[in-house]
Design a protein around this motif. Structure first.
Motif: not given
Lengths: 66, 393
Positions: A8-13, A15, A18, A52-58, B52, B101-102, B338-339
């Protein structure tokens, strides 16, 4: 380690792709595909932590193994 | 307060600090992980790891009690995605995020690139330009209102509204107070525009109105949600685009590298946003006692998340005061937050930035920039004017 994806939170960035292309990819429609089942393969744990760390939307979370 | 808490009388909203903030941020980082600002009755969190960690512990560092430093705006924004907590937050965020969304934005990529190419062609014919008006403001204003489905009336107020919206996110000082009437005008206009039939059918705004008709989001909240699409899409992007031109103009070697390899463009934009974070800070409120690197922040206290300081933290970044588009891990910056509250419009901002930098990289050999003039603003790192001359490739 386990990684949980909150769909539900994944918006497809992308990261995570990568950071850990062996574990996560975006398909042609831009949807996240998780390329492993169960615990993260031991040789990919570092990459998983980065993803996990770089996901911009948690949307990714490191969880304790079941 | 216990005597172990470090306090400071540094005024983060004093004019000289707003205009040149980074040395003050370094002083605050050296004082401790969280410093109590008596004047503003809030902690300020300035180091990367702590910012963070706080942003990712959204249960302890909640947004529902407001992210501004004054109650007036916190009350007004209650129920928006920005000023709410899960589970309600996830619902309203999900609705707002759909067109942003992208994946959804892919449909606009070609359009944006064509508009960006045309803009740079026009600027190349002009000689000297003002980067802020002719480039950084012009582009978002030429795409966002149409995506929102906005009619022609009211558009002339967008920049003033956006600036006022962000001024009011700071403390209720002279700057915020002066902008309250501007915001009142905006809220009145938003209420009117939220009536069915005002926004172009099929637009982001009209879809939101439709969602309210169907009961997916509250009708009462509709003006605030439409405002949430508009207000954050302008001043922030204008800041980043202005800074991009300034920094790439000042680093011709890095501009040459971008021109030679366009795949560096996403990293270049990330480094601009790390180096000159458009939103300097937003606040959270503690729902329980929570420790950050050994300092306990008590339940009920307010804590400022200083994004612009975290992005310059020498404990995390190597040579943070150097602008370097080849910096490893550059996408780890917290310039979009972030988050779960990470900027919902970052895909749009990136799409705009990438289109413009691609157009510049194709067409412009050198970016000759003059001295920027900064604007004193409560929240935004705002360039007011920047003369530049673009030289064709």
């Amino acid at each position: 380690m386990d990684v949980t994806v909150d769909r539900k939170r994944c918006e497809g960035y992308g990261f995570c792709e990568e950071a850990a292309p062996e574990l996560f990819t975006l398909d042609d429609a831009g949807e996240l595909v998780v390329r492993f089942t169960g615990p993260v393969p031991p040789d990919q744990e570092r990459e998983a932590v980065d993803a996990v760390r770089v996901c911009p939307v948690g949307a990714l979370r490191e969880t304790l193994p079941r | 307060m216990t005597d172990t808490v470090t306090t400071s009388d540094i005024d983060l909203w004093a004019e000289d600090v707003v205009l040149a903030p980074y040395e003050t941020y370094r002083k605050l980082r050296d004082l401790g992980p969280a410093v109590w600002l008596e004047q503003y009755q809030a902690f300020v969190v300035t180091r990367y790891r702590d910012v963070y960690d706080a942003l990712h512990d959204h249960d302890a560092f909640a947004s529902g009690a407001g992210v501004a430093l004054n109650e007036q705006l916190n009350q007004k924004m209650k129920g928006s995605a920005v000023v709410s907590d899960p589970p309600y937050h996830d619902h309203v965020r999900g609705v707002m995020a759909q067109p942003l969304t992208p994946r959804a934005l892919r449909a606009h990529k070609e359009d944006f690139q064509r508009l960006a190419d045309d803009l740079i062609d026009r600027l190349l014919e002009r000689g000297t330009i003002d980067v802020v008006v002719d480039f950084a403001q012009l582009f978002p204003l030429s795409v966002v209102p149409d995506l929102l489905g906005w009619p022609t009336d009211g558009r002339e107020n967008f920049l003033a509204w956006a600036s006022a919206g962000f001024n009011a996110l700071g403390p209720m000082n002279e700057r915020a107070r002066a902008d309250i009437p501007v915001l009142a005008d905006m809220w009145a206009f938003m209420a009117e525009i939220a009536q069915p039939g005002r926004l172009r059918p099929g637009s982001w705004g009209a879809d939101l109105v439709e969602a309210a008709q169907q009961g997916t989001v509250s009708k009462q909240l509709l003006p605030a949600l439409i405002g949430d699409y508009l207000v954050p899409s302008l001043d922030t992007t204008v800041s980043a685009l202005s800074s991009a031109m300034l920094l790439l103009g000042r680093h011709p070697d890095q501009w040459r590298a971008v021109r030679a390899d366009h795949s560096l463009i996403p990293a270049a934009l990330n480094e601009v946003i790390r180096y000159e974070s458009p939103i300097r800070s937003l606040a959270r409120v503690l729902t329980r006692d929570r420790e950050l690197s050994g300092t306990v922040l008590p339940a009920g206290s307010r804590a400022l998340m200083m994004y612009a300081s975290a992005n310059r933290d020498e404990r995390y970044w190597t040579d943070p005061d150097d602008f370097d588009i080849t910096r490893p891990d550059v996408n780890a910056h917290v310039g979009f937050g972030h988050g779960i509250h990470g900027c919902v419009g970052q895909g749009l901002a990136r799409l705009e930035g990438h289109a413009l930098l691609t157009a510049l990289a194709k067409k412009v050999r050198t970016i000759e920039v003059g001295e920027p003039e900064y604007r004193v603003h409560n929240t935004i790192r705002a360039i007011a004017a920047l003369p530049a001359t673009l030289h064709a490739a």
